[in-house]
Each structure stands twice: as C-alpha cells, then as structure tokens.
Design an enzyme around this catalytic site. Structure first.
Site, PDB file in Angstrom:
ATOM      1  N   ARG A  40      15.362   5.081  51.507  1.00 41.45           N
ATOM      2  CA  ARG A  40      13.921   4.998  51.750  1.00 41.45           C
ATOM      3  C   ARG A  40      13.657   4.532  53.163  1.00 41.45           C
ATOM      4  O   ARG A  40      14.522   3.957  53.826  1.00 41.45           O
ATOM      5  CB  ARG A  40      13.246   4.073  50.750  1.00 41.45           C
ATOM      6  CG  ARG A  40      13.658   2.587  50.877  1.00 41.45           C
ATOM      7  CD  ARG A  40      12.760   1.830  51.823  1.00 41.45           C
ATOM      8  NE  ARG A  40      13.182   0.457  52.066  1.00 41.45           N
ATOM      9  CZ  ARG A  40      12.894  -0.226  53.150  1.00 41.45           C
ATOM     10  NH1 ARG A  40      12.245   0.345  54.146  1.00 41.45           N
ATOM     11  NH2 ARG A  40      13.278  -1.465  53.295  1.00 41.45           N
ATOM     12  N   GLU A  46       4.866  -3.560  58.216  1.00 40.83           N
ATOM     13  CA  GLU A  46       6.070  -4.316  58.575  1.00 40.83           C
ATOM     14  C   GLU A  46       5.841  -5.817  58.467  1.00 40.83           C
ATOM     15  O   GLU A  46       4.875  -6.350  58.997  1.00 40.83           O
ATOM     16  CB  GLU A  46       6.484  -3.954  60.002  1.00 40.83           C
ATOM     17  CG  GLU A  46       7.969  -4.029  60.232  1.00 40.83           C
ATOM     18  CD  GLU A  46       8.709  -2.998  59.398  1.00 40.83           C
ATOM     19  OE1 GLU A  46       9.719  -3.384  58.767  1.00 40.83           O
ATOM     20  OE2 GLU A  46       8.299  -1.819  59.363  1.00 40.83           O
ATOM     21  N   HIS A  47       6.732  -6.482  57.745  1.00 39.42           N
ATOM     22  CA  HIS A  47       6.718  -7.946  57.596  1.00 39.42           C
ATOM     23  C   HIS A  47       5.451  -8.448  56.905  1.00 39.42           C
ATOM     24  O   HIS A  47       4.991  -9.561  57.192  1.00 39.42           O
ATOM     25  CB  HIS A  47       6.852  -8.632  58.962  1.00 39.42           C
ATOM     26  CG  HIS A  47       8.244  -8.593  59.506  1.00 39.42           C
ATOM     27  ND1 HIS A  47       9.253  -9.411  59.055  1.00 39.42           N
ATOM     28  CD2 HIS A  47       8.795  -7.812  60.472  1.00 39.42           C
ATOM     29  CE1 HIS A  47      10.360  -9.145  59.719  1.00 39.42           C
ATOM     30  NE2 HIS A  47      10.115  -8.176  60.582  1.00 39.42           N
ATOM     31  N   ASP A  49       5.047  -7.640  53.291  1.00 32.55           N
ATOM     32  CA  ASP A  49       5.289  -7.685  51.847  1.00 32.55           C
ATOM     33  C   ASP A  49       5.485  -9.116  51.368  1.00 32.55           C
ATOM     34  O   ASP A  49       4.961  -9.514  50.329  1.00 32.55           O
ATOM     35  CB  ASP A  49       6.469  -6.805  51.453  1.00 32.55           C
ATOM     36  CG  ASP A  49       7.742  -7.097  52.217  1.00 32.55           C
ATOM     37  OD1 ASP A  49       7.679  -7.738  53.285  1.00 32.55           O
ATOM     38  OD2 ASP A  49       8.827  -6.679  51.749  1.00 32.55           O
ATOM     39  N   SER A 182      22.013   4.519  35.540  1.00 34.31           N
ATOM     40  CA  SER A 182      23.257   4.951  34.906  1.00 34.31           C
ATOM     41  C   SER A 182      23.501   4.160  33.628  1.00 34.31           C
ATOM     42  O   SER A 182      23.858   4.716  32.587  1.00 34.31           O
ATOM     43  CB  SER A 182      24.446   4.753  35.860  1.00 34.31           C
ATOM     44  OG  SER A 182      24.314   5.526  37.011  1.00 34.31           O
ATOM     45  N   ASP A 220      11.895  -1.909  47.947  1.00 38.07           N
ATOM     46  CA  ASP A 220      13.064  -1.043  48.016  1.00 38.07           C
ATOM     47  C   ASP A 220      13.303  -0.323  46.697  1.00 38.07           C
ATOM     48  O   ASP A 220      13.471   0.894  46.646  1.00 38.07           O
ATOM     49  CB  ASP A 220      14.305  -1.847  48.390  1.00 38.07           C
ATOM     50  CG  ASP A 220      14.151  -2.519  49.736  1.00 38.07           C
ATOM     51  OD1 ASP A 220      13.527  -1.922  50.626  1.00 38.07           O
ATOM     52  OD2 ASP A 220      14.630  -3.653  49.889  1.00 38.07           O
ATOM     53  N   ASN A 264      20.477  -8.683  63.115  1.00 31.81           N
ATOM     54  CA  ASN A 264      20.872  -9.777  62.239  1.00 31.81           C
ATOM     55  C   ASN A 264      19.631 -10.455  61.686  1.00 31.81           C
ATOM     56  O   ASN A 264      19.335 -11.597  61.988  1.00 31.81           O
ATOM     57  CB  ASN A 264      21.745 -10.780  62.986  1.00 31.81           C
ATOM     58  CG  ASN A 264      22.276 -11.842  62.043  1.00 31.81           C
ATOM     59  OD1 ASN A 264      22.215 -11.691  60.833  1.00 31.81           O
ATOM     60  ND2 ASN A 264      22.783 -12.915  62.596  1.00 31.81           N
ATOM     61  N   LYS A 265      18.851  -9.736  60.890  1.00 32.24           N
ATOM     62  CA  LYS A 265      17.619 -10.316  60.371  1.00 32.24           C
ATOM     63  C   LYS A 265      17.883 -11.348  59.287  1.00 32.24           C
ATOM     64  O   LYS A 265      16.963 -12.050  58.872  1.00 32.24           O
ATOM     65  CB  LYS A 265      16.699  -9.221  59.837  1.00 32.24           C
ATOM     66  CG  LYS A 265      17.154  -8.558  58.563  1.00 32.24           C
ATOM     67  CD  LYS A 265      16.154  -7.505  58.147  1.00 32.24           C
ATOM     68  CE  LYS A 265      16.610  -6.805  56.878  1.00 32.24           C
ATOM     69  NZ  LYS A 265      15.732  -5.718  56.492  1.00 32.24           N
TER      70      LYS A 265
END
Length: 496
Positions: A40, A46-47, A49, A182, A220, A264-265
């Site tokens: 996705r 951005e930033h 949520d 699954s 996500d 490196n968030k």
C-alpha cells in the site's frame, strides 16, 4: 492495459509460480489455496493517524502471496521463496512462541496466525505448510535471522534499532494480512471474520511481536484487506475503525519512487513528533480554558472537546502557540504543572526530558494536513458524481496542488523530509507529475507522484534519468514503478 497494472495473465503467472515453488519446497505437495495481500501507499495524510485524523491510502497492484496447505499434524512449517536469505521455521501450531528480542521475518507470519486463533478462541489449530513469495519491489538486502544488535546512530546519538528490511518501506502489512486470511481459510469450520475486524486483528498482531513504541493505527492492515480497484480508502480511527471508498479519477495513475535513503523513523525523530503533538494538544486545551484539558492527549481530542473546525484550530495554533522551541520546563509552566508530572504524563518512546519541542509547527501541520485529506476526498467525490471527463484537468490540478502543499508542510512544519526526498519530488514535478509528496512518514524512503495514466511511462523514464543516473538496472527496476489502485487481500481456492 494501463501502465503499472498487472494483467490477468501476469497474475495467473505469479499464481502458478508460487504453486510451483510450494511443490519444490514441500516434496511435490500441492497447496490447497493461495492467499494474497497487496502493498500500500498513503496518498495523502502524513503523520496525522496517530493524532486521530483520517488518512487516504490505496493498495498497490504488487502483492505478497502465501501458498498454504493444512495438515493433520499440529505443526507450522513456514518457508520463503527467497530461500536461504530468509531461513525457514518449523514450530508448534498451538500458541507458537514469538520472540520479541529477535526481529525475524517469520514473526510477522506467526503474528497473523495467532491473531486469528485468539479471536476465534481456537486452542488446537491445524498445522500448515506455508510458502511466502512477494512481488512488492524491494531494494533492501536480505534480512539476517536473527538481526544484529542495534548500533548507535551517528548523527542523533540515539539507538538505531534493528528491524525488518521492508520492501520500499511499504510496511509488513502484506505478510501479516495474508497470514491472517490464510489461517481463517484453513479453519473453514469456524465462523468467518468480517473484513474490518480482520484488519484490526492483523494490525494488532503486527505490533505484538516487537517491543517498539511507535504510535500508529490500523491504516496498513485496513487498506491491505479492504481495498477496491480504482479507489482509495478514507480511513478513520475514532471512535472506531471505519472506512469509505473514494473513487479516484479514471485517468489517474501513480509513480512510487524510492529515494534510496535509509530512514530510521523508529528512532527519536518519529517518537518525538508523537510527543510534540500530545504536548501541543494539552497546551492548546489549557489555553482555550477547556475544563477537561487534562484528558486531552491528541489533537483530535481538542477538536471534539472544543467543537472548533479545522481552520479555526489552525488559527488557534497561531494565536496560542509560539513559533520556535519549547523545553519541557516551558510546557510545565504553560500547564501549571510540576516538570516531573509533565514528563510522567507525556514523554513516551524514549523521548528524553532534554529534548526540544516545536509545538506550533507540528500542530499546524496536523490540522492543515487533516483538512487537505478531506478536501482531496471531496474533490474526488465531486468529480465522480459528474461522471464527466471535461473537468479532468481541473480535478488533476486541484489534487496535485494538495499533494504539493502536503509535501511542503511535511518539509517545513513537520521537518520529516530530507534533501533527497525534496529533490525527488522536484524531479517528479519537472518530469510531468501534477503533484508529488513524500509518503511513508519520511526521513528518507519514498515519494508518490500523481499523473495521467497515459504519461506514466514517460514520467518514469524522466525520473530514472534525472535521479537514478548510473544505478544498476535491478536497483532502478525495484526503486521506481508505476501503479494504479488495486484490490485488497483475497484467497484463491485450488482444485485438488
């Protein structure tokens, strides 16, 4: 067919490939079904949520597939199509252990399985043979199993935790979602799990194996499970996870391009932003004399308590928060609380009391970005309602302008861009994109660019020439690709 779209023949070829790989991996046995979950990309939002505001992602045509076969033995055998680069795992199907100290790729697989079993109260699940194969482009090296111990970050002096090498930083949602569906399919005698619940379970399961303190919501998993072709999803998190379709212009196509900068968030910068937003919400609530200001922990809480519109809140940021830096002592004075109490209430994720906080800029970004998401959805809804191609140019220009504004806000107010991302966005625009912005939280990683489907090939070629130069062909092929919004996770039954 449109550039970036996988044809039915290509999908069938991938399906046949993973079945063949399964047979090779398991002594000629055939899988009973194949589960797939797409990658996705967040189109805009951005930033925000973790501040409680809606986002607008869509699913990629590229996906992860897992070929599966249930067995009578209570054992999970998990293999990866990449072979030795991703070591296999054999473990008990009954409450399989997940070692959070080892960031192994199989942890995501086990997390999806455990999430469904716990939700359905299955104490003795069947065993499964599973083979995972991914078609989401990757420019990362293979993941050691286990990962090495984290090193000190040279620039920030903060620990840089080892982590899964994610394909284009498009998240581990694909294997977790695919494993969740699954497991649901293998337990066919159980009641089916609703798609929204499945998304929530997969997101919670994805976080479970890892002791990271990143704040995020279910974007996500929700888009990976619930996506529909040609549509983005407006995903809201409060009071509970809800989604609605946003039909994108029929001629809309996208380029996803990787800056090739490692981000490196998980280190201090991301968690500091989360804390800054929480502190800004508290100071604003106190300044507005809200009686429940001590319960305001997110910027969306402030809106709910004050009943102010987003533009009014943005104006309030300018009125009540000073530009520049706050220290934790400054915040304590604003809240009339002891410094120690402020530290205890608000500092999370390893953020130190000595950190400096830019409350004005962070809050202003959140409120204006939240407004941009809603405006983007409104423009798309209006265009879909007219069902006319005569206003395509106006629609594209309006959507592109919002994407450009989003990137500028991320770069200047939220400070989550970098030199390479800014350059890549500029190149996308110069090569013909109507709008472009960083995606995936920034500090490196990817940009997403909007353009008519008819020009995607030329746009990609221009970006490759201007940004990637002499990089190897396999790196370029993985780093920049065309796509359009695709379908969400699904299971394909196989004839036995």
């Amino acid at each position: 067919r449109s550039p970036g779209m996988r044809s039915v023949r290509a999908c069938r070829s991938e399906h046949e490939r993973v079945c063949g790989l399964f047979a090779d991996a398991f002594g000629g046995a055939a899988p009973a079904f194949v589960a797939r979950a797409p990658g996705r990309v967040n189109l805009i939002g951005e930033h925000i949520d973790y501040c409680g505001y809606s986002v607008l992602p869509f699913a990629l045509a590229q996906s992860t597939e897992i070929a599966c076969r249930a067995t009578d033995e209570p054992t999970l055998v998990i293999k990866n199509a990449r072979g030795d680069a991703y070591p296999p795992l054999q473990v008990s199907a009954r409450d399989p252990p997940i070692d959070s100290s080892r960031l192994c790729w199989t942890n995501y697989v086990l997390a999806g399985i455990k999430g469904i079993c716990e939700h359905l109260h299955i104490d003795s699940p069947k065993g499964m043979l599973m083979l995972l194969d991914s078609h989401v482009p990757s420019v990362r090296p293979p993941l050691p199993n286990p990962l090495p111990k984290p090193k000190r970050h040279r620039d920030r002096g903060s620990p840089a935790p080892a982590r899964l090498w994610l394909p284009l930083r498009l998240r581990p949602c694909m294997p977790t979602s695919a494993c969740a569906i699954s497991t649901q399919r293998s337990l066919r005698l159980c009641a089916p799990v609703q798609s929204t619940t499945l998304a929530q379970l997969a997101e919670g399961a994805q976080r479970a194996p890892f002791s990271c303190s990143i704040a995020r919501h279910s974007m996500d998993q929700a888009i990976s499970v619930l996506a529909e072709p040609g549509k983005a999803k407006l995903i809201s998190f409060l009071p509970s996870l809800t989604t609605r379709n946003v039909t994108l212009p029929a001629a809309a196509g996208f380029i996803v391009a990787n800056s090739l900068v490692e981000a490196n968030k998980y280190a201090s910068c991301y968690n500091t932003r989360v804390v800054e937003c929480s502190l800004a919400a508290a100071v604003l609530a106190k300044s507005l004399s809200l009686s429940n200001w001590q319960q305001v922990r997110k910027l969306c809480d402030l809106q709910q308590s004050s009943a102010l519109a987003l533009d009014q809140l943005a104006a309030g940021v300018d009125s009540h928060l000073k530009p520049g830096v706050y220290t934790i002592s400054d915040v304590a004075k604003q809240l009339d609380l002891p410094t120690e109490e402020v530290e205890k209430r608000y500092l999370r994720g390893g953020v130190e009391p000595t950190a400096q906080f830019k409350l004005h800029d962070r809050a202003l970004h959140v409120y204006t970005e939240a407004a941009r998401v809603l405006e983007f959805a409104r423009i798309c809804d209006a265009a879909a309602a007219t069902a006319s191609t005569s206003n395509n140019a106006t629609t594209f220009a309006s959507l592109g302008r919002l994407m450009d504004q989003s990137h500028r806000s991320c770069a200047e107010l939220y400070e989550c861009s970098c030199t390479e991302l800014d350059a890549l966005v500029a190149i996308c625009k110069k090569c013909g994109a109507v709008g472009a912005r960083l995606t995936g939280a920034g500090w490196g990683g990817c940009v997403v660019a909007l353009a008519p489907v008819s020009v995607l090939d030329d746009l990609r070629a221009g970006i490759v020439a201007a940004y990637y130069g002499s990089k190897p062909a396999n790196v370029v092929a993985a780093a920049v690709f065309a796509t359009v919004p695709a379908a969400g996770a699904a299971v394909s039954e196989l004839l036995q």
